[in-house]
Design an enzyme around this catalytic site. Structure first.
Site, short mmCIF file in Angstrom:
data_model
loop_
_atom_site.label_atom_id
_atom_site.label_comp_id
_atom_site.label_asym_id
_atom_site.label_seq_id
_atom_site.Cartn_x
_atom_site.Cartn_y
_atom_site.Cartn_z
NE ARG A 6 -2.01 3.78 -1.08
CZ ARG A 6 -2.10 2.79 -0.21
NH1 ARG A 6 -1.03 2.14 0.21
NH2 ARG A 6 -3.27 2.42 0.26
CB THR A 17 3.01 -2.05 5.76
OG1 THR A 17 1.85 -2.23 5.00
CG2 THR A 17 3.48 -0.66 5.75
CB THR A 37 2.80 -1.42 2.11
OG1 THR A 37 2.06 -2.58 2.42
CG2 THR A 37 1.95 -0.49 1.29
CG ASN A 93 -2.97 -4.16 1.15
OD1 ASN A 93 -2.91 -3.65 2.27
ND2 ASN A 93 -4.08 -4.67 0.65
CG ASP A 153 -5.23 -0.27 1.30
OD1 ASP A 153 -5.76 -1.11 2.05
OD2 ASP A 153 -4.04 0.06 1.39
CB SER A 187 -2.39 4.74 2.53
OG SER A 187 -1.47 4.13 3.40
CB SER A 188 -3.93 3.25 7.61
OG SER A 188 -5.27 3.02 7.28
N GLY A 225 0.68 -2.45 9.66
CA GLY A 225 -0.45 -2.97 10.43
C GLY A 225 -1.80 -2.48 9.95
N GLY A 226 -1.88 -2.06 8.67
CA GLY A 226 -3.17 -1.66 8.09
C GLY A 226 -3.83 -0.59 8.93
O1 DON Z 1 -1.73 1.49 2.97
C1 DON Z 1 -2.28 0.89 3.87
O2 DON Z 1 -2.86 1.43 4.78
C2 DON Z 1 -2.19 -0.62 3.88
N1 DON Z 1 -2.09 -1.10 2.54
C3 DON Z 1 -1.04 -1.06 4.72
C4 DON Z 1 -0.93 -2.55 4.81
C5 DON Z 1 -0.17 -3.03 5.97
O3 DON Z 1 0.19 -2.29 6.84
C6 DON Z 1 0.10 -4.48 6.01
N2 DON Z 1 0.46 -4.91 7.31
N3 DON Z 1 -0.24 -5.58 8.00
#
Ligand code: DON
Length: 575
Positions: A103, A378, A396, A398, A420, A449-450, A470-471
Protein backbone atom coordinates in the site's frame (compact mmCIF):
# COMPACT_ATOMS: atom_id res chain seq x y z
CA UNK A 1 -8.76 -18.70 -25.98
CA UNK A 2 -5.34 -20.31 -25.39
CA UNK A 3 -6.73 -23.80 -25.80
CA UNK A 4 -9.03 -23.63 -22.82
CA UNK A 5 -12.63 -24.73 -22.96
CA UNK A 6 -15.30 -22.11 -23.17
CA UNK A 7 -17.97 -23.16 -20.73
CA UNK A 8 -20.35 -20.22 -20.54
CA UNK A 9 -23.70 -21.75 -19.71
CA UNK A 10 -26.96 -20.62 -21.21
CA UNK A 11 -28.26 -19.70 -17.76
CA UNK A 12 -25.29 -17.43 -17.21
CA UNK A 13 -25.70 -15.96 -20.66
CA UNK A 14 -29.29 -15.04 -19.79
CA UNK A 15 -28.22 -13.56 -16.50
CA UNK A 16 -25.49 -11.51 -18.10
CA UNK A 17 -27.74 -10.27 -20.87
CA UNK A 18 -30.33 -9.31 -18.31
CA UNK A 19 -27.78 -7.50 -16.20
CA UNK A 20 -26.22 -5.59 -19.06
CA UNK A 21 -29.59 -4.60 -20.47
CA UNK A 22 -30.41 -3.32 -17.04
CA UNK A 23 -27.21 -1.32 -16.96
CA UNK A 24 -28.00 0.20 -20.33
CA UNK A 25 -25.00 -1.26 -22.11
CA UNK A 26 -25.11 -2.81 -25.57
CA UNK A 27 -22.07 -4.96 -24.86
CA UNK A 28 -21.94 -8.42 -23.43
CA UNK A 29 -18.53 -9.15 -22.03
CA UNK A 30 -17.75 -12.31 -20.20
CA UNK A 31 -15.09 -14.93 -20.13
CA UNK A 32 -15.42 -18.25 -18.42
CA UNK A 33 -12.53 -20.63 -18.99
CA UNK A 34 -11.55 -24.03 -17.73
CA UNK A 35 -8.16 -25.68 -17.47
CA UNK A 36 -6.75 -28.58 -15.53
CA UNK A 37 -3.45 -26.71 -15.21
CA UNK A 38 -4.46 -23.35 -13.79
CA UNK A 39 -6.32 -20.15 -14.66
CA UNK A 40 -5.97 -16.37 -14.42
CA UNK A 41 -8.84 -13.87 -14.32
CA UNK A 42 -8.27 -10.12 -14.41
CA UNK A 43 -9.63 -6.86 -15.76
CA UNK A 44 -7.36 -7.16 -18.80
CA UNK A 45 -7.41 -10.21 -21.04
CA UNK A 46 -3.90 -9.30 -22.23
CA UNK A 47 -2.62 -9.30 -18.65
CA UNK A 48 -4.42 -12.59 -17.95
CA UNK A 49 -2.80 -14.10 -21.04
CA UNK A 50 0.63 -13.01 -19.77
CA UNK A 51 0.04 -14.85 -16.49
CA UNK A 52 -1.28 -18.00 -18.19
CA UNK A 53 1.73 -18.07 -20.50
CA UNK A 54 4.16 -17.75 -17.61
CA UNK A 55 2.52 -20.83 -16.06
CA UNK A 56 2.74 -22.65 -19.41
CA UNK A 57 6.47 -21.90 -19.36
CA UNK A 58 6.79 -23.59 -15.97
CA UNK A 59 6.18 -20.68 -13.63
CA UNK A 60 3.96 -21.01 -10.59
CA UNK A 61 0.95 -18.85 -9.67
CA UNK A 62 3.25 -16.35 -7.94
CA UNK A 63 5.43 -15.86 -11.04
CA UNK A 64 2.21 -15.46 -13.00
CA UNK A 65 0.75 -12.92 -10.57
CA UNK A 66 3.86 -10.75 -10.74
CA UNK A 67 4.00 -10.97 -14.54
CA UNK A 68 0.29 -10.12 -14.82
CA UNK A 69 0.71 -7.35 -12.25
CA UNK A 70 3.41 -5.64 -14.33
CA UNK A 71 1.39 -6.25 -17.51
CA UNK A 72 -1.71 -4.64 -15.98
CA UNK A 73 0.35 -1.45 -15.49
CA UNK A 74 0.66 -1.35 -19.29
CA UNK A 75 -2.60 -2.81 -20.59
CA UNK A 76 -4.98 -1.44 -17.99
CA UNK A 77 -3.58 1.99 -17.15
CA UNK A 78 -6.60 3.28 -15.23
CA UNK A 79 -5.82 0.97 -12.34
CA UNK A 80 -2.89 -1.32 -13.14
CA UNK A 81 0.12 0.63 -12.03
CA UNK A 82 3.70 1.29 -11.12
CA UNK A 83 2.75 4.52 -9.32
CA UNK A 84 0.16 3.04 -6.95
CA UNK A 85 -0.11 0.20 -4.49
CA UNK A 86 -1.82 -3.07 -3.76
CA UNK A 87 -2.33 -6.09 -1.56
CA UNK A 88 -1.60 -9.71 -2.37
CA UNK A 89 -2.86 -12.77 -0.51
CA UNK A 90 -0.68 -15.74 -1.37
CA UNK A 91 -1.32 -19.42 -0.71
CA UNK A 92 1.68 -21.63 -1.21
CA UNK A 93 1.70 -25.27 -2.21
CA UNK A 94 3.04 -26.18 1.25
CA UNK A 95 -0.12 -24.77 2.83
CA UNK A 96 1.35 -21.49 4.09
CA UNK A 97 -0.74 -18.36 3.58
CA UNK A 98 0.87 -14.93 3.75
CA UNK A 99 0.00 -11.45 2.54
CA UNK A 100 2.14 -8.76 0.98
CA UNK A 101 1.14 -5.18 1.75
CA UNK A 102 2.50 -2.71 -0.77
CA UNK A 103 0.00 0.00 0.00
CA UNK A 104 1.16 3.58 -0.57
CA UNK A 105 2.43 5.54 2.44
CA UNK A 106 1.90 9.17 3.39
CA UNK A 107 5.07 11.12 2.59
CA UNK A 108 7.38 12.05 5.49
CA UNK A 109 6.28 15.68 5.27
CA UNK A 110 2.54 14.89 5.24
CA UNK A 111 0.48 16.47 8.02
CA UNK A 112 -2.88 15.68 9.60
CA UNK A 113 -4.59 18.79 8.27
CA UNK A 114 -2.86 19.03 4.89
CA UNK A 115 -6.14 19.08 2.95
CA UNK A 116 -7.86 21.67 5.18
CA UNK A 117 -8.07 25.45 4.71
CA UNK A 118 -7.62 28.06 7.45
CA UNK A 119 -11.19 27.44 8.60
CA UNK A 120 -10.43 23.72 8.89
CA UNK A 121 -12.67 22.93 5.95
CA UNK A 122 -11.66 20.40 3.30
CA UNK A 123 -10.21 22.02 0.16
CA UNK A 124 -12.11 20.27 -2.60
CA UNK A 125 -10.03 18.21 -5.01
CA UNK A 126 -6.71 18.58 -3.20
CA UNK A 127 -6.62 14.93 -2.09
CA UNK A 128 -7.75 13.63 -5.49
CA UNK A 129 -6.65 16.03 -8.22
CA UNK A 130 -3.24 17.43 -7.34
CA UNK A 131 0.36 16.46 -6.85
CA UNK A 132 -0.46 16.41 -3.12
CA UNK A 133 -2.90 13.53 -3.71
CA UNK A 134 -0.19 10.90 -4.13
CA UNK A 135 1.13 8.55 -1.53
CA UNK A 136 4.58 6.98 -1.91
CA UNK A 137 4.06 4.19 -4.47
CA UNK A 138 4.44 0.58 -3.31
CA UNK A 139 3.69 -1.66 -6.30
CA UNK A 140 7.23 -2.11 -7.63
CA UNK A 141 8.64 -2.99 -4.20
CA UNK A 142 5.76 -5.39 -3.54
CA UNK A 143 5.88 -7.25 -6.83
CA UNK A 144 9.65 -7.69 -6.64
CA UNK A 145 9.59 -8.80 -2.99
CA UNK A 146 6.86 -11.34 -3.75
CA UNK A 147 8.78 -12.71 -6.73
CA UNK A 148 12.05 -12.97 -4.82
CA UNK A 149 10.46 -14.76 -1.89
CA UNK A 150 8.02 -17.13 -3.57
CA UNK A 151 8.58 -17.01 -7.32
CA UNK A 152 10.69 -19.42 -9.33
CA UNK A 153 11.58 -17.20 -12.29
CA UNK A 154 13.95 -14.23 -12.57
CA UNK A 155 12.54 -10.69 -12.68
CA UNK A 156 13.89 -10.23 -16.22
CA UNK A 157 11.67 -13.07 -17.39
CA UNK A 158 8.40 -12.06 -15.71
CA UNK A 159 8.69 -8.34 -16.47
CA UNK A 160 9.54 -8.85 -20.16
CA UNK A 161 5.95 -9.27 -21.40
CA UNK A 162 5.07 -5.90 -19.83
CA UNK A 163 8.10 -4.30 -21.48
CA UNK A 164 7.11 -5.75 -24.86
CA UNK A 165 3.50 -4.57 -24.49
CA UNK A 166 4.68 -1.05 -23.66
CA UNK A 167 7.49 -0.87 -26.25
CA UNK A 168 5.88 -2.66 -29.19
CA UNK A 169 2.38 -1.59 -28.22
CA UNK A 170 -0.93 -3.41 -28.22
CA UNK A 171 -4.18 -2.91 -30.07
CA UNK A 172 -6.19 -0.51 -27.98
CA UNK A 173 -9.43 -2.20 -26.85
CA UNK A 174 -12.66 -0.32 -27.23
CA UNK A 175 -13.38 0.05 -23.51
CA UNK A 176 -10.01 1.65 -22.83
CA UNK A 177 -10.29 3.93 -25.87
CA UNK A 178 -13.62 5.12 -24.45
CA UNK A 179 -12.08 5.68 -21.03
CA UNK A 180 -9.24 7.70 -22.55
CA UNK A 181 -11.61 9.80 -24.61
CA UNK A 182 -13.74 10.65 -21.61
CA UNK A 183 -10.64 11.54 -19.58
CA UNK A 184 -8.94 13.86 -22.08
CA UNK A 185 -10.07 16.95 -20.21
CA UNK A 186 -8.73 15.57 -16.91
CA UNK A 187 -5.34 14.87 -18.50
CA UNK A 188 -5.16 18.27 -20.19
CA UNK A 189 -3.37 20.21 -17.41
CA UNK A 190 -0.46 17.75 -17.55
CA UNK A 191 1.89 17.66 -20.54
CA UNK A 192 3.11 14.11 -19.96
CA UNK A 193 -0.42 12.78 -19.38
CA UNK A 194 -1.49 14.29 -22.69
CA UNK A 195 1.58 12.86 -24.41
CA UNK A 196 0.86 9.33 -23.21
CA UNK A 197 -2.93 9.24 -23.35
CA UNK A 198 -3.69 11.35 -26.44
CA UNK A 199 -2.32 11.81 -29.94
CA UNK A 200 -1.39 15.49 -29.89
CA UNK A 201 -4.56 16.27 -27.97
CA UNK A 202 -6.86 13.94 -29.91
CA UNK A 203 -8.12 10.75 -28.28
CA UNK A 204 -6.53 7.45 -29.30
CA UNK A 205 -9.01 5.31 -31.21
CA UNK A 206 -9.84 1.70 -30.49
CA UNK A 207 -8.07 -0.66 -32.86
CA UNK A 208 -4.96 1.52 -33.02
CA UNK A 209 -1.54 0.42 -31.84
CA UNK A 210 -1.01 1.98 -28.42
CA UNK A 211 2.66 2.54 -27.57
CA UNK A 212 4.07 3.66 -24.19
CA UNK A 213 7.75 4.31 -24.81
CA UNK A 214 8.65 6.14 -21.59
CA UNK A 215 6.87 3.45 -19.59
CA UNK A 216 8.85 0.74 -21.40
CA UNK A 217 12.08 2.55 -20.42
CA UNK A 218 11.01 2.70 -16.78
CA UNK A 219 10.19 -1.01 -16.88
CA UNK A 220 13.61 -1.71 -18.45
CA UNK A 221 15.32 0.19 -15.61
CA UNK A 222 13.39 -2.03 -13.17
CA UNK A 223 14.40 -5.13 -15.15
CA UNK A 224 18.05 -4.10 -14.90
CA UNK A 225 18.22 -2.70 -11.38
CA UNK A 226 15.26 -4.27 -9.56
CA UNK A 227 13.74 -2.01 -6.89
CA UNK A 228 16.58 0.46 -7.37
CA UNK A 229 15.34 0.98 -10.91
CA UNK A 230 12.29 2.66 -9.42
CA UNK A 231 13.11 3.92 -5.94
CA UNK A 232 16.57 5.29 -6.80
CA UNK A 233 18.38 6.75 -9.79
CA UNK A 234 16.64 8.08 -12.86
CA UNK A 235 13.06 7.02 -12.05
CA UNK A 236 13.26 8.43 -8.51
CA UNK A 237 14.73 11.63 -9.94
CA UNK A 238 11.85 11.93 -12.43
CA UNK A 239 9.26 11.38 -9.67
CA UNK A 240 10.86 14.03 -7.47
CA UNK A 241 11.05 16.48 -10.39
CA UNK A 242 7.35 15.85 -11.08
CA UNK A 243 6.58 16.55 -7.43
CA UNK A 244 8.53 19.81 -7.58
CA UNK A 245 6.70 20.82 -10.76
CA UNK A 246 3.30 20.52 -9.05
CA UNK A 247 4.03 21.18 -5.38
CA UNK A 248 3.83 17.52 -4.29
CA UNK A 249 5.51 16.03 -1.23
CA UNK A 250 7.18 12.77 -2.29
CA UNK A 251 10.93 13.13 -1.78
CA UNK A 252 13.99 11.00 -2.49
CA UNK A 253 13.98 10.04 1.20
CA UNK A 254 10.38 8.84 0.90
CA UNK A 255 11.23 6.66 -2.07
CA UNK A 256 14.37 5.23 -0.44
CA UNK A 257 12.46 4.44 2.74
CA UNK A 258 9.58 2.59 1.04
CA UNK A 259 9.28 -1.10 1.91
CA UNK A 260 6.55 -3.63 1.33
CA UNK A 261 5.40 -5.45 4.46
CA UNK A 262 4.67 -9.16 4.96
CA UNK A 263 1.62 -9.61 7.12
CA UNK A 264 -0.33 -12.55 8.51
CA UNK A 265 -3.73 -12.83 6.85
CA UNK A 266 -7.03 -12.21 8.58
CA UNK A 267 -8.50 -15.66 9.21
CA UNK A 268 -12.18 -16.44 9.43
CA UNK A 269 -14.47 -19.37 8.89
CA UNK A 270 -17.90 -19.64 7.30
CA UNK A 271 -19.99 -22.78 7.35
CA UNK A 272 -16.91 -24.99 7.39
CA UNK A 273 -14.91 -23.05 4.80
CA UNK A 274 -11.81 -21.13 5.86
CA UNK A 275 -11.38 -17.52 4.79
CA UNK A 276 -7.96 -15.88 4.39
CA UNK A 277 -8.04 -12.20 3.54
CA UNK A 278 -6.17 -8.92 3.83
CA UNK A 279 -5.42 -7.41 7.25
CA UNK A 280 -4.98 -3.66 7.99
CA UNK A 281 -4.09 -1.29 6.47
CA UNK A 282 -7.01 -2.77 4.58
CA UNK A 283 -10.36 -2.93 6.29
CA UNK A 284 -11.36 -5.59 3.76
CA UNK A 285 -10.46 -8.80 5.59
CA UNK A 286 -11.74 -7.65 8.99
CA UNK A 287 -15.07 -6.44 7.63
CA UNK A 288 -15.54 -9.47 5.39
CA UNK A 289 -15.02 -11.88 8.30
CA UNK A 290 -17.15 -9.72 10.59
CA UNK A 291 -20.06 -9.78 8.12
CA UNK A 292 -19.70 -13.51 7.47
CA UNK A 293 -19.74 -14.11 11.25
CA UNK A 294 -22.94 -12.11 11.56
CA UNK A 295 -24.59 -13.86 8.62
CA UNK A 296 -23.58 -17.36 9.72
CA UNK A 297 -26.37 -17.11 12.31
CA UNK A 298 -28.98 -16.85 9.55
CA UNK A 299 -30.25 -19.57 7.23
CA UNK A 300 -29.20 -17.62 4.13
CA UNK A 301 -29.58 -20.68 1.89
CA UNK A 302 -33.07 -21.35 3.21
CA UNK A 303 -34.14 -17.72 2.86
CA UNK A 304 -32.83 -17.71 -0.71
CA UNK A 305 -30.93 -15.39 -3.04
CA UNK A 306 -32.49 -11.94 -3.36
CA UNK A 307 -35.19 -12.69 -0.77
CA UNK A 308 -36.25 -9.82 1.52
CA UNK A 309 -35.05 -11.67 4.62
CA UNK A 310 -31.63 -12.33 3.08
CA UNK A 311 -31.22 -8.75 1.90
CA UNK A 312 -32.35 -7.40 5.29
CA UNK A 313 -29.83 -9.51 7.22
CA UNK A 314 -27.05 -8.57 4.78
CA UNK A 315 -27.83 -4.85 4.93
CA UNK A 316 -27.85 -4.91 8.73
CA UNK A 317 -24.53 -6.79 8.79
CA UNK A 318 -23.07 -4.22 6.42
CA UNK A 319 -24.40 -1.30 8.47
CA UNK A 320 -22.76 -2.60 11.66
CA UNK A 321 -19.45 -3.60 10.07
CA UNK A 322 -18.97 -0.27 8.28
CA UNK A 323 -19.86 1.61 11.48
CA UNK A 324 -16.98 -0.22 13.17
CA UNK A 325 -14.73 0.54 10.21
CA UNK A 326 -15.19 4.27 10.71
CA UNK A 327 -14.02 4.11 14.31
CA UNK A 328 -11.53 1.30 14.64
CA UNK A 329 -9.89 0.60 11.28
CA UNK A 330 -6.65 2.19 10.16
CA UNK A 331 -3.00 1.29 9.68
CA UNK A 332 -2.33 -1.11 12.57
CA UNK A 333 1.33 -0.03 12.63
CA UNK A 334 0.08 3.37 13.82
CA UNK A 335 -3.18 2.65 15.61
CA UNK A 336 -4.21 -0.24 17.89
CA UNK A 337 -6.89 -1.81 15.69
CA UNK A 338 -8.83 -4.31 17.88
CA UNK A 339 -8.67 -6.98 15.19
CA UNK A 340 -9.23 -10.06 17.35
CA UNK A 341 -12.34 -8.58 18.92
CA UNK A 342 -13.78 -7.42 15.60
CA UNK A 343 -13.46 -10.83 13.97
CA UNK A 344 -14.67 -12.74 17.01
CA UNK A 345 -17.83 -14.81 16.44
CA UNK A 346 -19.26 -13.89 19.87
CA UNK A 347 -18.74 -10.22 19.09
CA UNK A 348 -20.72 -10.70 15.87
CA UNK A 349 -23.59 -12.15 17.92
CA UNK A 350 -23.42 -9.23 20.40
CA UNK A 351 -23.44 -6.79 17.53
CA UNK A 352 -26.69 -8.34 16.28
CA UNK A 353 -28.44 -8.17 19.68
CA UNK A 354 -30.50 -5.23 18.47
CA UNK A 355 -31.37 -6.84 15.10
CA UNK A 356 -35.09 -7.05 14.45
CA UNK A 357 -36.61 -9.38 11.88
CA UNK A 358 -38.60 -7.26 9.45
CA UNK A 359 -37.38 -3.93 10.81
CA UNK A 360 -34.54 -1.81 9.46
CA UNK A 361 -31.95 -0.30 11.77
CA UNK A 362 -31.01 3.38 11.73
CA UNK A 363 -27.41 4.31 11.02
CA UNK A 364 -27.87 7.39 13.24
CA UNK A 365 -28.65 5.07 16.13
CA UNK A 366 -26.07 2.44 15.18
CA UNK A 367 -22.72 3.62 16.51
CA UNK A 368 -19.53 1.64 16.35
CA UNK A 369 -19.65 -1.41 18.65
CA UNK A 370 -18.59 -1.00 22.27
CA UNK A 371 -15.17 -2.52 22.36
CA UNK A 372 -12.80 -2.99 25.25
CA UNK A 373 -10.47 -0.01 25.16
CA UNK A 374 -7.14 -1.72 25.76
CA UNK A 375 -6.77 -3.37 22.39
CA UNK A 376 -7.38 -0.92 21.04
CA UNK A 377 -10.42 2.46 -10.45
CA UNK A 378 -8.58 -0.64 -8.84
CA UNK A 379 -8.13 -4.00 -10.54
CA UNK A 380 -8.46 -7.45 -9.08
CA UNK A 381 -6.57 -10.49 -10.30
CA UNK A 382 -7.16 -14.08 -9.22
CA UNK A 383 -4.78 -16.91 -10.08
CA UNK A 384 -4.57 -20.58 -9.24
CA UNK A 385 -2.13 -23.22 -10.47
CA UNK A 386 -2.26 -27.01 -10.28
CA UNK A 387 0.50 -27.21 -7.68
CA UNK A 388 -1.58 -25.81 -4.83
CA UNK A 389 -0.48 -22.17 -5.19
CA UNK A 390 -3.06 -19.40 -5.44
CA UNK A 391 -2.89 -15.61 -5.49
CA UNK A 392 -5.57 -12.99 -4.87
CA UNK A 393 -4.22 -9.60 -5.88
CA UNK A 394 -5.92 -6.20 -5.82
CA UNK A 395 -3.98 -3.21 -7.11
CA UNK A 396 -4.94 0.42 -7.50
CA UNK A 397 -4.18 4.05 -8.22
CA UNK A 398 -7.38 4.80 -6.25
CA UNK A 399 -9.70 6.64 -8.65
CA UNK A 400 -9.70 5.85 -12.36
CA UNK A 401 -6.30 6.97 -13.73
CA UNK A 402 -5.35 8.05 -10.17
CA UNK A 403 -4.37 11.71 -9.93
CA UNK A 404 -4.38 11.81 -13.78
CA UNK A 405 -0.76 12.96 -13.51
CA UNK A 406 1.84 11.02 -15.51
CA UNK A 407 5.41 11.41 -14.24
CA UNK A 408 7.04 13.34 -17.05
CA UNK A 409 9.70 11.21 -18.71
CA UNK A 410 8.76 8.05 -16.80
CA UNK A 411 5.43 7.32 -18.48
CA UNK A 412 3.39 6.11 -15.50
CA UNK A 413 0.51 7.62 -13.56
CA UNK A 414 0.65 8.68 -9.94
CA UNK A 415 -1.99 7.52 -7.50
CA UNK A 416 -4.44 9.70 -5.56
CA UNK A 417 -4.59 7.28 -2.67
CA UNK A 418 -4.21 10.04 -0.03
CA UNK A 419 -8.00 10.52 -0.38
CA UNK A 420 -8.43 7.19 1.42
CA UNK A 421 -7.25 8.86 4.63
CA UNK A 422 -9.79 10.64 6.75
CA UNK A 423 -8.81 14.23 5.84
CA UNK A 424 -11.16 15.53 8.52
CA UNK A 425 -13.05 13.60 11.21
CA UNK A 426 -16.46 12.38 10.06
CA UNK A 427 -16.18 14.06 6.64
CA UNK A 428 -16.80 11.63 3.77
CA UNK A 429 -14.07 10.85 1.29
CA UNK A 430 -14.71 10.26 -2.43
CA UNK A 431 -16.42 6.95 -1.67
CA UNK A 432 -18.53 8.53 1.08
CA UNK A 433 -16.54 6.70 3.76
CA UNK A 434 -15.97 8.47 7.05
CA UNK A 435 -13.20 7.96 9.55
CA UNK A 436 -11.59 9.39 12.62
CA UNK A 437 -8.33 9.12 14.54
CA UNK A 438 -7.58 5.55 13.43
CA UNK A 439 -7.31 6.74 9.83
CA UNK A 440 -6.00 10.28 10.32
CA UNK A 441 -3.01 11.35 8.22
CA UNK A 442 0.43 10.82 9.78
CA UNK A 443 3.83 10.76 8.09
CA UNK A 444 4.68 7.27 6.75
CA UNK A 445 1.26 5.88 7.69
CA UNK A 446 -0.69 3.80 5.17
CA UNK A 447 -4.18 5.03 4.30
CA UNK A 448 -7.07 2.69 5.11
CA UNK A 449 -8.21 0.56 2.20
CA UNK A 450 -11.28 -1.51 1.40
CA UNK A 451 -9.42 -3.87 -0.92
CA UNK A 452 -10.31 -7.46 -0.06
CA UNK A 453 -8.20 -9.98 -1.97
CA UNK A 454 -9.45 -13.26 -0.50
CA UNK A 455 -8.75 -16.97 -0.69
CA UNK A 456 -11.48 -19.34 0.51
CA UNK A 457 -10.23 -22.79 1.49
CA UNK A 458 -12.11 -26.05 1.60
CA UNK A 459 -10.53 -28.89 3.56
CA UNK A 460 -7.36 -26.81 3.67
CA UNK A 461 -7.06 -26.50 -0.11
CA UNK A 462 -7.64 -23.31 -2.14
CA UNK A 463 -11.23 -23.38 -3.36
CA UNK A 464 -12.24 -19.85 -4.39
CA UNK A 465 -9.96 -16.89 -5.13
CA UNK A 466 -11.81 -13.60 -5.35
CA UNK A 467 -11.86 -9.85 -4.72
CA UNK A 468 -12.87 -6.70 -6.57
CA UNK A 469 -12.33 -3.02 -7.21
CA UNK A 470 -15.05 -0.49 -6.40
CA UNK A 471 -13.88 1.50 -3.36
CA UNK A 472 -16.27 1.04 -0.44
CA UNK A 473 -18.27 -1.56 -2.42
CA UNK A 474 -15.29 -3.92 -2.66
CA UNK A 475 -15.96 -5.65 0.63
CA UNK A 476 -19.68 -6.19 0.03
CA UNK A 477 -18.98 -7.37 -3.54
CA UNK A 478 -16.53 -9.96 -2.21
CA UNK A 479 -19.04 -10.96 0.46
CA UNK A 480 -21.75 -11.52 -2.15
CA UNK A 481 -19.55 -13.68 -4.40
CA UNK A 482 -18.73 -15.86 -1.37
CA UNK A 483 -22.37 -16.14 -0.25
CA UNK A 484 -23.45 -16.93 -3.80
CA UNK A 485 -21.01 -19.85 -3.95
CA UNK A 486 -21.32 -21.20 -0.41
CA UNK A 487 -24.95 -20.49 0.51
CA UNK A 488 -26.68 -20.29 -2.84
CA UNK A 489 -24.70 -23.07 -4.48
CA UNK A 490 -24.09 -21.06 -7.65
CA UNK A 491 -21.44 -21.94 -10.16
CA UNK A 492 -18.69 -19.31 -10.39
CA UNK A 493 -20.10 -17.59 -13.49
CA UNK A 494 -23.46 -17.07 -11.80
CA UNK A 495 -21.86 -16.10 -8.50
CA UNK A 496 -19.85 -13.35 -10.22
CA UNK A 497 -22.59 -12.20 -12.61
CA UNK A 498 -25.48 -12.05 -10.14
CA UNK A 499 -26.62 -8.51 -9.36
CA UNK A 500 -25.37 -6.82 -6.20
CA UNK A 501 -26.31 -4.26 -3.59
CA UNK A 502 -24.41 -2.34 -0.95
CA UNK A 503 -24.82 -0.49 2.35
CA UNK A 504 -21.97 1.27 4.16
CA UNK A 505 -23.59 2.66 7.34
CA UNK A 506 -23.21 6.25 6.19
CA UNK A 507 -24.87 7.52 4.14
CA UNK A 508 -27.85 5.48 5.38
CA UNK A 509 -28.89 4.12 2.01
CA UNK A 510 -28.96 0.91 0.02
CA UNK A 511 -27.50 1.18 -3.46
CA UNK A 512 -28.21 -1.62 -5.89
CA UNK A 513 -27.89 -2.79 -9.45
CA UNK A 514 -31.19 -2.65 -11.27
CA UNK A 515 -31.91 -6.36 -11.13
CA UNK A 516 -30.70 -6.96 -7.56
CA UNK A 517 -34.19 -6.73 -6.07
CA UNK A 518 -37.52 -7.72 -7.51
CA UNK A 519 -40.24 -5.12 -7.08
CA UNK A 520 -41.67 -7.25 -4.31
CA UNK A 521 -38.36 -7.51 -2.44
CA UNK A 522 -37.77 -3.80 -2.77
CA UNK A 523 -41.25 -3.01 -1.47
CA UNK A 524 -40.72 -5.31 1.49
CA UNK A 525 -37.38 -3.68 2.27
CA UNK A 526 -39.03 -0.27 2.19
CA UNK A 527 -41.82 -1.56 4.45
CA UNK A 528 -39.18 -2.76 6.91
CA UNK A 529 -37.99 0.83 7.06
CA UNK A 530 -34.91 0.66 4.82
CA UNK A 531 -34.38 4.15 3.47
CA UNK A 532 -33.04 5.39 0.18
CA UNK A 533 -33.06 2.06 -1.64
CA UNK A 534 -31.92 3.22 -5.07
CA UNK A 535 -30.32 2.03 -8.27
CA UNK A 536 -26.72 3.23 -8.46
CA UNK A 537 -24.11 2.89 -11.22
CA UNK A 538 -21.49 1.73 -8.70
CA UNK A 539 -17.99 3.13 -8.35
CA UNK A 540 -16.41 1.00 -11.01
CA UNK A 541 -17.27 0.53 -14.64
CA UNK A 542 -20.59 -1.02 -15.50
CA UNK A 543 -21.98 -1.85 -12.08
CA UNK A 544 -21.09 -2.62 -8.47
CA UNK A 545 -17.68 -4.27 -8.40
CA UNK A 546 -15.67 -6.28 -10.90
CA UNK A 547 -15.02 -9.62 -9.26
CA UNK A 548 -12.62 -11.50 -11.53
CA UNK A 549 -12.43 -14.84 -9.75
CA UNK A 550 -11.15 -18.38 -10.04
CA UNK A 551 -12.37 -21.59 -8.43
CA UNK A 552 -11.37 -25.20 -8.01
CA UNK A 553 -13.67 -27.77 -9.59
CA UNK A 554 -13.38 -31.52 -9.04
CA UNK A 555 -11.44 -31.97 -12.29
CA UNK A 556 -9.65 -28.64 -12.77
CA UNK A 557 -10.01 -24.90 -12.40
CA UNK A 558 -12.51 -22.35 -13.70
CA UNK A 559 -11.72 -18.66 -14.24
CA UNK A 560 -14.38 -15.99 -14.70
CA UNK A 561 -14.04 -12.39 -15.72
CA UNK A 562 -16.86 -10.23 -14.43
CA UNK A 563 -19.40 -9.59 -17.23
CA UNK A 564 -19.85 -6.01 -16.02
CA UNK A 565 -16.54 -5.10 -17.69
CA UNK A 566 -14.29 -6.13 -20.52
CA UNK A 567 -11.78 -8.19 -18.55
CA UNK A 568 -10.61 -11.63 -19.50
CA UNK A 569 -9.94 -15.05 -18.06
CA UNK A 570 -7.26 -17.33 -19.50
CA UNK A 571 -6.59 -20.96 -18.86
CA UNK A 572 -3.18 -22.60 -18.95
CA UNK A 573 -2.93 -24.59 -22.17
CA UNK A 574 -3.27 -28.27 -21.40
CA UNK A 575 -0.96 -29.64 -24.09
O1 DON B 1 -8.04 1.14 -1.38
C1 DON B 1 -9.20 1.41 -1.57
O2 DON B 1 -10.11 0.99 -0.88
C2 DON B 1 -9.55 2.30 -2.74
N1 DON B 1 -8.47 3.19 -3.01
C3 DON B 1 -9.89 1.47 -3.92
C4 DON B 1 -10.30 2.28 -5.11
C5 DON B 1 -11.09 1.55 -6.10
O3 DON B 1 -11.50 0.45 -5.90
C6 DON B 1 -11.37 2.27 -7.37
N2 DON B 1 -12.45 1.69 -8.08
N3 DON B 1 -13.51 2.19 -8.19
Amino acid sequence: MLGSKFVLSFRVFLLITFLLQALGSEKVWADTVFSKKGVVASRSSLASAVGAKIMEQGGNAIDAAVASGFALAVTYPSAGNLGGGGFMVIRLADGQIITNDHREKAPLSATKDMYLDDNKEIIKGLSTRSHLASGVPGTVAGLIDVLEKFGTMPLAKVIQPAIDLAKDGFILPEDIARQLESRTKDFSPYRASMEVFTKAGEPHKSGELFLQTDLSRTLMRIRQLGKKGFYEGETAELIVQEMKRGGGLISKEDLLAYESVWREPIWGSYRGFEIASMPPPSSGGVLLVQMLNMLENFDIAGLGFGAPGTAHAMIEAQRRAYADRSEYLGDSDFYPVPIEKLIDKDYAKERFNDFEVGKAGFSEATGPGLLAKESLETAHLSIIDNLGNAVAYTTTLNLSYGSKIVVDGAGFLLNNEMDDFSAKENEPNWFGLVGRKANAIEPEKRMLSSMTPTIVLKDGEPFLVTGSPGGSTIITTTLQVILNVIDHGMNLSDAVASPRFHHQWRPDRVIHEETAFTTQTKNELLQMGHRNVNIHPGYYGGGIGDANSVMKLPDGYVGVSDPRNAGGAKGVREN
